[in-house]
Structures are given as C-alpha cells and as structure tokens.
Scaffold this motif. Structure first.
Motif, PDB file in Angstrom:
ATOM      1  N   UNK A 297     -16.235 -22.576  81.096  1.00  0.00           N
ATOM      2  CA  UNK A 297     -14.924 -21.926  81.076  1.00  0.00           C
ATOM      3  C   UNK A 297     -14.115 -22.198  82.338  1.00  0.00           C
ATOM      4  N   UNK A 298     -14.790 -22.566  83.417  1.00  0.00           N
ATOM      5  CA  UNK A 298     -14.093 -22.812  84.681  1.00  0.00           C
ATOM      6  C   UNK A 298     -13.661 -24.265  84.831  1.00  0.00           C
ATOM      7  N   UNK A 299     -13.891 -25.062  83.777  1.00  0.00           N
ATOM      8  CA  UNK A 299     -13.519 -26.478  83.863  1.00  0.00           C
ATOM      9  C   UNK A 299     -12.038 -26.645  84.173  1.00  0.00           C
ATOM     10  N   UNK A 300     -11.199 -25.788  83.588  1.00  0.00           N
ATOM     11  CA  UNK A 300      -9.756 -25.918  83.783  1.00  0.00           C
ATOM     12  C   UNK A 300      -9.371 -25.819  85.255  1.00  0.00           C
ATOM     13  N   UNK A 301     -10.162 -25.091  86.055  1.00  0.00           N
ATOM     14  CA  UNK A 301      -9.869 -24.961  87.483  1.00  0.00           C
ATOM     15  C   UNK A 301     -10.051 -26.287  88.208  1.00  0.00           C
ATOM     16  N   UNK A 302     -10.827 -27.180  87.615  1.00  0.00           N
ATOM     17  CA  UNK A 302     -11.090 -28.472  88.250  1.00  0.00           C
ATOM     18  C   UNK A 302     -10.221 -29.589  87.670  1.00  0.00           C
ATOM     19  N   UNK A 303      -9.265 -29.207  86.835  1.00  0.00           N
ATOM     20  CA  UNK A 303      -8.328 -30.150  86.255  1.00  0.00           C
ATOM     21  C   UNK A 303      -6.985 -30.087  86.994  1.00  0.00           C
TER      22      UNK A 303
ATOM     23  N   UNK B 258     -17.604 -33.975  79.470  1.00  0.00           N
ATOM     24  CA  UNK B 258     -18.581 -35.017  79.746  1.00  0.00           C
ATOM     25  C   UNK B 258     -18.137 -35.898  80.908  1.00  0.00           C
ATOM     26  N   UNK B 259     -16.867 -36.284  80.915  1.00  0.00           N
ATOM     27  CA  UNK B 259     -16.361 -37.108  82.015  1.00  0.00           C
ATOM     28  C   UNK B 259     -16.364 -36.343  83.332  1.00  0.00           C
ATOM     29  N   UNK B 260     -16.132 -35.040  83.263  1.00  0.00           N
ATOM     30  CA  UNK B 260     -16.164 -34.243  84.492  1.00  0.00           C
ATOM     31  C   UNK B 260     -17.572 -34.230  85.074  1.00  0.00           C
ATOM     32  N   UNK B 261     -18.586 -34.263  84.208  1.00  0.00           N
ATOM     33  CA  UNK B 261     -19.971 -34.363  84.708  1.00  0.00           C
ATOM     34  C   UNK B 261     -20.173 -35.716  85.386  1.00  0.00           C
ATOM     35  N   UNK B 262     -19.674 -36.780  84.796  1.00  0.00           N
ATOM     36  CA  UNK B 262     -19.841 -38.118  85.371  1.00  0.00           C
ATOM     37  C   UNK B 262     -19.313 -38.166  86.798  1.00  0.00           C
ATOM     38  N   UNK B 263     -18.232 -37.454  87.067  1.00  0.00           N
ATOM     39  CA  UNK B 263     -17.631 -37.463  88.406  1.00  0.00           C
ATOM     40  C   UNK B 263     -18.139 -36.326  89.293  1.00  0.00           C
ATOM     41  N   UNK B 264     -19.127 -35.592  88.814  1.00  0.00           N
ATOM     42  CA  UNK B 264     -19.698 -34.530  89.639  1.00  0.00           C
ATOM     43  C   UNK B 264     -18.864 -33.272  89.695  1.00  0.00           C
ATOM     44  N   UNK B 265     -17.911 -33.120  88.772  1.00  0.00           N
ATOM     45  CA  UNK B 265     -17.064 -31.923  88.754  1.00  0.00           C
ATOM     46  C   UNK B 265     -17.712 -30.792  87.966  1.00  0.00           C
ATOM     47  N   UNK B 266     -18.688 -31.117  87.131  1.00  0.00           N
ATOM     48  CA  UNK B 266     -19.479 -30.127  86.403  1.00  0.00           C
ATOM     49  C   UNK B 266     -20.943 -30.374  86.728  1.00  0.00           C
ATOM     50  N   UNK B 267     -21.704 -29.310  86.895  1.00  0.00           N
ATOM     51  CA  UNK B 267     -23.071 -29.448  87.376  1.00  0.00           C
ATOM     52  C   UNK B 267     -24.045 -29.922  86.315  1.00  0.00           C
ATOM     53  N   UNK B 268     -23.790 -29.583  85.053  1.00  0.00           N
ATOM     54  CA  UNK B 268     -24.725 -29.987  84.011  1.00  0.00           C
ATOM     55  C   UNK B 268     -23.999 -30.212  82.698  1.00  0.00           C
ATOM     56  N   UNK B 269     -24.678 -30.928  81.813  1.00  0.00           N
ATOM     57  CA  UNK B 269     -24.139 -31.200  80.485  1.00  0.00           C
ATOM     58  C   UNK B 269     -25.222 -30.802  79.485  1.00  0.00           C
ATOM     59  N   UNK B 270     -25.399 -29.504  79.346  1.00  0.00           N
ATOM     60  CA  UNK B 270     -26.447 -28.939  78.500  1.00  0.00           C
ATOM     61  C   UNK B 270     -25.997 -28.994  77.042  1.00  0.00           C
ATOM     62  N   UNK B 271     -26.786 -29.628  76.160  1.00  0.00           N
ATOM     63  CA  UNK B 271     -26.359 -29.765  74.766  1.00  0.00           C
ATOM     64  C   UNK B 271     -26.301 -28.449  73.993  1.00  0.00           C
ATOM     65  N   UNK B 272     -26.848 -27.387  74.563  1.00  0.00           N
ATOM     66  CA  UNK B 272     -26.811 -26.102  73.862  1.00  0.00           C
ATOM     67  C   UNK B 272     -25.715 -25.174  74.377  1.00  0.00           C
ATOM     68  N   UNK B 273     -25.001 -25.606  75.413  1.00  0.00           N
ATOM     69  CA  UNK B 273     -24.026 -24.732  76.069  1.00  0.00           C
ATOM     70  C   UNK B 273     -22.621 -25.302  75.909  1.00  0.00           C
ATOM     71  N   UNK B 274     -21.650 -24.467  75.499  1.00  0.00           N
ATOM     72  CA  UNK B 274     -20.267 -24.938  75.355  1.00  0.00           C
ATOM     73  C   UNK B 274     -19.660 -25.350  76.691  1.00  0.00           C
TER      74      UNK B 274
END
Length: 226
Positions: free
Chosen positions: A130-136, A111-127
């Motif tokens: 998987x590529x989030x770790x690449x942006x950490x 959720x915080x990654x979405x706030x900073x524009x690191x994730x494109x969407x925060x879909x409540x139906x989608x986990x």
C-alpha cells in the motif's frame, strides 16, 4: 552489469520447492528452463527501468482521473514521450484502449519497483504494498522525473537474483492459471492476473544473453504465452 547466470537447474529446483511450499501444482517435467547453463544475465539500464516505472505510474493516474492534458504536459516536461508505447499513448491522449488492462499494470509496477530496490519483497501471496505510491513520482505536486529519480536513489537488485525471481514467476504463472482453471483455492490474495503482470515486468527487465536468446523485447513485445 553482465554476469554469469546462476545454474538454471538449481534455480528451477528452488522454484519448484517454493511452489510445493505454497501448495501449488508443479509444471510438467519437460517445462522449459528460462535460460541454459553458460548464459549470462544483466538488468536493463536503471534509467530505462525508472522511465518505465514513471510511465506506468502516470498511466495508472490517468486511469483514475488525471486529465489528458495534465498527463501529456508531465510527459513532455519529463522528456518521456519517447518511452510511451503506441497503445499507451492512445490511452493517455484519448482514453482509448482496454482500461482494465492498464489498471492491471499496478502489479507490473510493483515488480519493477522490486527490481530497483524500492520494494523489499515480491511475495506471490501478498498484494501490492500500500505504500508503493509513496515511492512513485508525486504527480499531483508537480514532482518532475529527474526530481523523483534523485529522491528514490535506486539500488538495483543483483541480476542473478532477478533472474531467479523471473524463473519463479515463470513457474508461478503456469501454476496459478492451472489452479484457477481447476477451481481450487489460491494460496493468498494474489490472482493469476497479478502474477502474470509481475512476470511481464521481470521478463522485460531481466536481459538474458546466450546462443538461444533473441534481443530483449520491447514492453509490448513481451511474450507470456509459454
């Protein structure tokens, strides 16, 4: 950037439309608004959100085997010790605390990654992506906090958009808990715990200003009881 918050009734109507689209129950008619007409909204400073992301990422690494000494050294070298809450510090140093609750923070991190524009969407139906770790921060490779900040080039969301997503997750949190209580099927692969974590992050990152708002809470002070 402090801006006028969007019309809370229009935002709530959009949130309820989304719940209906997902086939979720709607909260009662007197379900509170998150803010009032005339309120203002801003995001926490980008550096503060980046620090919270880094700390949560490090704690997750600790959950999955990072040695305590390695974790403490990274926090010291990154000058982030002051950003770690007391329960988090106890876990980092000695593994004390609810391990499962720290693992659940994976969705708060998303959720915080979405706030900073690191994730494109925060879909409540989608986990979680998987590529989030690449942006950490690349902890295993010794990437420092400052190096990570320079690499990601955060582009924070507009505060009004973040507030609207907070309202949606406020309603989703109620709806998902209601569905799980009734034993009915959820609309996707995300459960109530994940929705609650995403809401937690948004409640912390989105700062509402107005006559009925207290000062923004600390991370451990976020209230999800209503």
């Amino acid at each position: 950037m402090l801006v006028a918050a969007p019309d809370p009734r229009e935002v709530r109507e959009a949130s309820l439309d989304e719940l209906s689209r997902l086939g979720l129950p709607l909260p009662p008619a007197k379900f509170p608004l998150v803010w009032e007409p005339g309120d203002e909204v801003e995001l926490r400073p980008t550096g503060e959100i980046e620090a919270r992301i880094a700390v949560l990422h490090l704690i997750l690494a600790r959950c999955f085997g990072m040695p305590a000494q390695t974790a403490m050294s990274w926090l010291l070298e990154s000058h982030l010790v002051d950003m770690v809450t007391p329960p988090e510090w106890q876990f980092v140093v000695g593994g004390r605390g609810d391990h499962r609750s720290f693992v659940l923070h994976h969705d708060a991190l998303f959720s915080l990654s979405w706030v900073l524009g690191l994730s494109k969407q925060l879909d409540p139906t989608v986990p979680v992506d998987e590529r989030l770790v690449e942006r950490m921060p690349y902890l295993a490779g010794g990437e420092t906090f400052d190096q990570w900040r320079a690499r990601i080039l955060a582009a924070p969301q507009h505060p009004g958009d973040a507030a609207a997503l907070l309202d949606l997750h406020y309603c989703l949190d109620w709806a998902y808990l209601e569905v799980e209580r009734s034993g009915h099927r959820l609309p996707g692969l995300v459960d109530a715990n994940a929705i609650g974590q995403r809401r937690w992050a948004l409640e912390w990152a989105v700062m509402l200003r107005g006559p009925y708002h207290d000062e923004p809470p600390g991370w451990e002070e976020v209230d999800l009881s209503t």
